[in-house]
Write an enzyme that holds these catalytic residues in place. Structure first.
Site, PDB file in Angstrom:
ATOM      1  N   GLY A 237      69.065   9.897  57.288  1.00  0.00           N
ATOM      2  CA  GLY A 237      69.886  11.005  56.823  1.00  0.00           C
ATOM      3  C   GLY A 237      69.054  12.236  56.565  1.00  0.00           C
ATOM      4  O   GLY A 237      67.818  12.192  56.566  1.00  0.00           O
ATOM      5  N   PRO A 239      67.208  15.448  54.641  1.00  0.00           N
ATOM      6  CA  PRO A 239      66.395  15.450  53.412  1.00  0.00           C
ATOM      7  C   PRO A 239      67.252  15.717  52.185  1.00  0.00           C
ATOM      8  O   PRO A 239      68.206  16.499  52.226  1.00  0.00           O
ATOM      9  CB  PRO A 239      65.389  16.594  53.650  1.00  0.00           C
ATOM     10  CG  PRO A 239      65.377  16.801  55.135  1.00  0.00           C
ATOM     11  CD  PRO A 239      66.737  16.443  55.629  1.00  0.00           C
ATOM     12  N   GLY A 240      66.914  15.052  51.101  1.00  0.00           N
ATOM     13  CA  GLY A 240      67.580  15.310  49.834  1.00  0.00           C
ATOM     14  C   GLY A 240      68.862  14.555  49.599  1.00  0.00           C
ATOM     15  O   GLY A 240      69.544  14.804  48.600  1.00  0.00           O
ATOM     16  N   THR A 241      69.216  13.632  50.492  1.00  0.00           N
ATOM     17  CA  THR A 241      70.479  12.914  50.340  1.00  0.00           C
ATOM     18  C   THR A 241      70.353  11.685  49.450  1.00  0.00           C
ATOM     19  O   THR A 241      71.347  10.998  49.212  1.00  0.00           O
ATOM     20  CB  THR A 241      71.032  12.500  51.710  1.00  0.00           C
ATOM     21  OG1 THR A 241      69.998  11.861  52.470  1.00  0.00           O
ATOM     22  CG2 THR A 241      71.532  13.707  52.476  1.00  0.00           C
ATOM     23  N   LYS A 243      67.849   8.978  49.684  1.00  0.00           N
ATOM     24  CA  LYS A 243      67.457   7.717  50.328  1.00  0.00           C
ATOM     25  C   LYS A 243      66.462   6.947  49.451  1.00  0.00           C
ATOM     26  O   LYS A 243      66.595   5.735  49.272  1.00  0.00           O
ATOM     27  CB  LYS A 243      66.850   8.020  51.707  1.00  0.00           C
ATOM     28  CG  LYS A 243      67.817   8.707  52.666  1.00  0.00           C
ATOM     29  CD  LYS A 243      67.198   8.926  54.029  1.00  0.00           C
ATOM     30  CE  LYS A 243      66.113   9.966  54.004  1.00  0.00           C
ATOM     31  NZ  LYS A 243      66.621  11.324  53.680  1.00  0.00           N
ATOM     32  N   THR A 244      65.485   7.636  48.906  1.00  0.00           N
ATOM     33  CA  THR A 244      64.511   6.965  48.040  1.00  0.00           C
ATOM     34  C   THR A 244      65.188   6.442  46.774  1.00  0.00           C
ATOM     35  O   THR A 244      64.910   5.321  46.320  1.00  0.00           O
ATOM     36  CB  THR A 244      63.381   7.936  47.675  1.00  0.00           C
ATOM     37  OG1 THR A 244      62.778   8.431  48.870  1.00  0.00           O
ATOM     38  CG2 THR A 244      62.325   7.253  46.829  1.00  0.00           C
ATOM     39  N   GLU A 460      78.209  44.998  54.974  1.00  0.00           N
ATOM     40  CA  GLU A 460      78.758  43.826  54.283  1.00  0.00           C
ATOM     41  C   GLU A 460      80.276  43.848  54.274  1.00  0.00           C
ATOM     42  O   GLU A 460      80.912  42.789  54.338  1.00  0.00           O
ATOM     43  CB  GLU A 460      78.198  43.757  52.856  1.00  0.00           C
ATOM     44  CG  GLU A 460      76.698  43.604  52.771  1.00  0.00           C
ATOM     45  CD  GLU A 460      76.188  42.405  53.551  1.00  0.00           C
ATOM     46  OE1 GLU A 460      76.886  41.381  53.614  1.00  0.00           O
ATOM     47  OE2 GLU A 460      75.078  42.500  54.119  1.00  0.00           O
ATOM     48  N   HIS A 463      81.504  42.283  57.494  1.00  0.00           N
ATOM     49  CA  HIS A 463      81.499  40.818  57.424  1.00  0.00           C
ATOM     50  C   HIS A 463      82.696  40.302  56.634  1.00  0.00           C
ATOM     51  O   HIS A 463      83.413  39.394  57.073  1.00  0.00           O
ATOM     52  CB  HIS A 463      80.215  40.329  56.728  1.00  0.00           C
ATOM     53  CG  HIS A 463      78.985  40.440  57.569  1.00  0.00           C
ATOM     54  ND1 HIS A 463      78.902  39.919  58.843  1.00  0.00           N
ATOM     55  CD2 HIS A 463      77.766  40.997  57.301  1.00  0.00           C
ATOM     56  CE1 HIS A 463      77.687  40.150  59.330  1.00  0.00           C
ATOM     57  NE2 HIS A 463      76.981  40.806  58.412  1.00  0.00           N
ATOM     58  N   ASP A 535      72.039  37.802  61.328  1.00  0.00           N
ATOM     59  CA  ASP A 535      73.376  37.586  61.899  1.00  0.00           C
ATOM     60  C   ASP A 535      73.275  37.171  63.363  1.00  0.00           C
ATOM     61  O   ASP A 535      73.992  36.270  63.820  1.00  0.00           O
ATOM     62  CB  ASP A 535      74.209  38.873  61.791  1.00  0.00           C
ATOM     63  CG  ASP A 535      74.378  39.324  60.351  1.00  0.00           C
ATOM     64  OD1 ASP A 535      74.335  38.453  59.467  1.00  0.00           O
ATOM     65  OD2 ASP A 535      74.548  40.540  60.124  1.00  0.00           O
TER      66      ASP A 535
END
Length: 637
Positions: A237, A239-241, A243-244, A460, A463, A535
């Site tokens: 998965g 990074p940061g999900t 797993k460890t 802006e 956008h 952009d």
């Protein structure tokens, strides 16, 4: 909040563990290092010589024959021994040596060959005993040799003692390459194990890992049914999900020892060190089986092996990988040891790793959904005092795509802001400002001219307005012309709910919205600036994906012409003619979207001017203020 990972006992040991039985007290290192060792050796040498000097026999003084004659005449000699002209003797009372203040009782002298005295008669007269043995006993040659070598032997024994103590404390000599039985690392006393209560937002993954937990708790039930638990489980998965954290939770839930290591820590410059460390790790795990071995970032050593002969680190990586494969095959008797591994790149792993019998179960860990994000925020705010106005459900709704690590960072940033503002609780504004800092970047003080500030406001506004006008586009959450990070202004749009599949219409709307800033500058000022760099990067990636990966071009067709792996060579993915077609279709889609953006802005010029004026006045517009300034009802979206 979860407890920290326990530290390692030795710097050369590439793993940590939890739940392992306590090891015997390790040997302590020699204080002072090599300097202390040399000083100790010198002290031992001097002390040994001082002690041995007391065993050199009684001291005898060499005196003149004249002095000896005087002592005989005075009747002060008790006994003598003579060999040739050499005479040893002992006085009845101490006498002072001529010319000195030193006294002596035993002496040695030499009778001159020309002496013509009546020595024997005087000795008999004074009852002096003439012995057949020396007055002072001399040591044998062997004794003298042993005594002379005694300081050296003491130094050798000291060296062996210190070397053994340092080997026990440091894990062996030669940098730890030759150690055989190192001490086991253990978790800190009283530390709480991580369980599934500390994990949230990935319930479906927990369900798959519950099989491993149940097997470790009740292995006999599985063996009775002839079932074999997977020898390895691969957690794949972004990074940061978490797993460890998941791997630690499995070990904590099952109540078994947990050995964790990063794959990169096994590899050294010297070929063979990584393989020996893998053998040592699995040997330690088998001693306390059932146990879990967790290898993080396994793609470091688990990449597909090449056919050519490598050198240096390549050989070391392959030997380390081969040793892991051997250990997982069970040839070493690794029953009861379950291997968990984590990677962000499951597609580059060697097929030998993911075949049945090794990592034969792959569990995909994805970013959490809305409910999962709310549960994760609740976990990471357990120790944070929250004000009543904090709505974690709303925070979760505005953070799509964030992982568990991102949410933990968000909660920490909000707490840091509350401390800086000298508050006792974290309120909603702290979370809002922390989210802006995480998503948009930190504010920076930048003095802009009125003309540049006006151009940024229109950029802006372009956008934001196109985001409001596009059917099915993500709602505009905030518009600001306050410089943040590298940008002079930011428009933030997030979806109402998590999306997992995107239509061609939605992607075209994203491209039109991204081109809105450049289109607004063209419509209002008839110039374009470098402010659209980020952009255009977003537009290029979306158009390339639509044409080359997702089959949204009739000319290219329903095929993948561009690899998802950015590390793969671009030119080797398809024929040159296909790549030319991809390039042409990308240009066509972007040109069509840019024309649509310019047309929509010309048709809604009054709304664009009103939105830009509101931005110039307030600098930052929240969602409701932005829609009100543009004259577009929010509910219609």
């Amino acid at each position: 909040m979860t407890n920290p990972v326990p530290p390692r006992d030795r710097t050369d040991q590439p793993w940590r563990s939890e739940g392992a039985p306590p090891p015997p007290p390790p040997g302590r290192k020699m204080p002072g290092g090599w300097g202390g060792l040399l000083l100790t050796a010198l002290a031992v040498y001097l002390i040994a010589n001082l002690v041995l000097s007391f065993f050199n026999g009684e001291e005898q003084r060499t005196i003149a024959y004249t002095e000896f004659s005087k002592q005989v005449t005075a009747g002060n000699v008790s006994k003598i021994y003579s060999k040739g002209d050499a005479i040893q003797g002992q006085l009845k009372k101490e006498a002072k040596a001529p010319g000195t203040d030193e006294k002596y009782t035993k002496f040695v002298t030499q009778r001159p060959a020309f002496a013509d005295d009546n020595l024997w008669a005087e000795l008999v007269k004074d009852d002096v005993t003439v012995t057949a043995e020396p007055v002072v006993q001399q040591r044998s040659f062997l004794a003298n040799l042993l005594i002379s070598l005694a300081p050296m032997l003491l130094l050798v024994l000291l060296w062996v003692f210190i070397a053994r103590r340092m080997a026990r404390g440091m894990g062996g000599g030669m940098g730890g390459l030759g150690r055989k039985t190192p001490p086991k690392p253990v978790e800190l006393e009283g530390a709480r194990r991580t369980t599934f209560e500390d994990v949230a937002g990935i319930d479906e993954v927990e369900g798959e890992l519950n099989d491993v937990v149940d097997f470790l708790k009740n292995p006999q039930a599985y063996r009775k049914m002839g079932a074999r638990m997977p020898g390895g489980v691969l957690l794949a998965g972004p990074p940061g999900t978490g797993k460890t954290l998941l791997a630690r939770a499995v070990a904590g839930e099952a109540g078994v020892p947990f050995f964790s290591a990063s794959a990169s820590e096994f590899i050294e410059m010297i070929v063979g060190v990584g393989a020996s460390r893998v053998r040592e790790l699995f040997a330690e795990a088998r001693k306390v089986a059932p146990a879990i071995v967790f290898i993080d970032e396994i793609d470091t050593i688990g990449r597909a092996r090449g056919g050519g002969s490598g050198m240096g680190g390549h050989d070391e990586r392959e030997q380390t990988l081969n040793q892991i494969l051997t250990e997982m095959d069970g040839f070493s008797g690794s029953e009861g040891v379950v291997v968990l591994a984590a990677t962000n790149r499951a597609d580059v792993l060697d097929p030998a790793l993911t075949r049945p019998g090794r990592f034969d179960r792959i569990v995909h860990v994805s970013p959490p959904d809305r409910n999962g994000r709310e549960a994760i925020l609740e976990i990471h705010t357990r120790q944070i005092p929250l004000a009543p106005d904090v709505d974690l459900a709303r925070v979760a709704a505005t953070t799509p795509g964030m992982t568990g690590a991102d949410l933990a960072n968000l909660a920490n940033e909000a707490a840091l802001l509350a401390v800086k503002r000298r508050r006792t609780e974290v309120d909603g504004s702290d979370f809002s400002d922390a989210l802006e800092k995480v998503q948009l970047g930190a504010e920076r003080s930048l003095v802009m001219s009125d003309e540049e500030r006006r151009r940024t406001a229109y950029h802006e506004s372009g956008h934001a307005l196109l985001g409001m006008l596009q059917p099915g586009a993500d709602p505009v959450r905030k518009v600001t012309i306050v410089p943040r990070g590298r940008a002079l202004g930011v428009t933030l749009s997030t979806p109402e709910a998590d999306k997992y599949a995107y239509t061609e219409e939605y992607l075209r709307g994203r491209i039109i919205g991204a081109l809105g800033g450049m289109a607004a500058e063209q419509v209002v000022f008839e110039v374009i600036t470098t402010g659209a760099e980020s952009d255009l990067e977003q537009v290029t990636n979306l158009a390339r994906g639509m044409v080359g990966r997702w089959g949204m071009s009739h000319k290219v067709g329903r095929l993948t012409a561009i690899p998802a792996d950015a590390q793969q060579a671009y030119g080797l993915s398809a024929a040159p003619a296909t790549l030319d077609a991809v390039d042409g279709e990308m240009r066509r889609i972007v040109d069509e979207c840019y024309e649509a953006a310019c047309r929509l802005l010309r048709e809604n010029r009054e709304r664009l001017d009103a939105l830009a004026a509101a931005l110039l006045e307030k600098e930052t517009l929240e969602e409701a203020e932005a829609y009100r300034a543009a004259g577009i009802p929010r509910l219609a979206k």
